[in-house]
Write a protein that holds these residues in place. Structure first.
Motif, mmCIF file in Angstrom:
data_model
loop_
_atom_site.group_PDB
_atom_site.id
_atom_site.type_symbol
_atom_site.label_atom_id
_atom_site.label_comp_id
_atom_site.label_asym_id
_atom_site.label_seq_id
_atom_site.Cartn_x
_atom_site.Cartn_y
_atom_site.Cartn_z
ATOM 1 N N LYS A 140 -0.332 6.809 -3.249
ATOM 2 C CA LYS A 140 -1.032 7.292 -2.069
ATOM 3 C C LYS A 140 -1.614 6.104 -1.309
ATOM 4 O O LYS A 140 -1.863 5.052 -1.904
ATOM 5 C CB LYS A 140 -2.160 8.234 -2.475
ATOM 6 N N ARG A 151 -1.991 10.105 -12.466
ATOM 7 C CA ARG A 151 -0.818 9.489 -11.849
ATOM 8 C C ARG A 151 -0.508 8.103 -12.372
ATOM 9 O O ARG A 151 0.237 7.361 -11.733
ATOM 10 C CB ARG A 151 -1.015 9.410 -10.324
ATOM 11 N N GLU A 178 -4.522 5.525 -0.546
ATOM 12 C CA GLU A 178 -5.783 5.097 -1.172
ATOM 13 C C GLU A 178 -5.564 4.254 -2.429
ATOM 14 O O GLU A 178 -6.526 3.734 -2.997
ATOM 15 C CB GLU A 178 -6.671 6.302 -1.504
ATOM 16 N N ASP A 179 -4.314 4.123 -2.864
ATOM 17 C CA ASP A 179 -4.008 3.210 -3.970
ATOM 18 C C ASP A 179 -3.887 1.767 -3.485
ATOM 19 O O ASP A 179 -3.738 0.845 -4.285
ATOM 20 C CB ASP A 179 -2.693 3.615 -4.656
ATOM 21 N N SER A 198 1.810 5.068 4.660
ATOM 22 C CA SER A 198 1.869 6.547 4.729
ATOM 23 C C SER A 198 3.093 7.009 5.492
ATOM 24 O O SER A 198 3.801 6.235 6.091
ATOM 25 C CB SER A 198 0.608 7.073 5.388
ATOM 26 N N SER A 258 4.444 5.663 0.447
ATOM 27 C CA SER A 258 3.677 6.753 -0.150
ATOM 28 C C SER A 258 4.621 7.704 -0.870
ATOM 29 O O SER A 258 5.687 8.046 -0.349
ATOM 30 C CB SER A 258 2.914 7.493 0.942
ATOM 31 N N GLY A 259 4.236 8.094 -2.067
ATOM 32 C CA GLY A 259 5.054 8.989 -2.864
ATOM 33 C C GLY A 259 5.963 8.291 -3.851
ATOM 34 O O GLY A 259 6.454 8.921 -4.799
#
Length: 121
Positions: free
Chosen positions: A83, A63, A85-86, A121, A13-14
């Motif tokens: 994220k 994004r 959710e991607d 995450s 994530s990120g």
């Protein structure tokens, strides 16, 4: 036309991510769709391989970016700040008929095999 996608996998994530897709022959439009677990396949964005700006489901996109390489008949999808959710299977698609700004599944006549992106995450 055959489509070969690359990229994807398990990402943090990120982090950013780049997916690439190359077509074996001439296409008019190319696009990316994604299908999250338990959900329908959704349009992410597309571009006319002969010119013009990419267009996105989310407008303006926050994004992600689609980059066209007309010389290679290839399109890339860049996603920034991933994220959870991607998380989805990402599909490359091509339209060889010349639909105007296609964004629906049935408007594309060639599909890649799908590449899994899992964001931890």
């Amino acid at each position: 036309v055959q489509l070969q996608a690359s990229g994807g996998g398990l990402v943090q994530s990120g982090d950013p991510l780049r997916l690439s897709c190359e077509a074996s022959g001439r296409t008019i439009n190319m696009a990316w769709f994604r299908q999250a677990p338990g959900k329908e396949r959704q349009f992410v964005g597309g571009v006319n391989m002969n010119g013009g700006y990419p267009y996105y489901e989310e407008d303006p996109p926050s994004r992600l970016r689609i980059i066209r390489d007309s010389a290679k008949i290839a399109v890339s999808l860049l996603i920034y700040a991933l994220k959870p959710e991607d998380t989805a299977v990402y599909y490359c698609a091509a339209d060889t008929m010349g639909v105007i700004r296609p964004s629906r599944i049935h408007e594309y006549d060639s599909w890649g095999q799908g590449t899994q992106v899992t964001v931890s995450s």
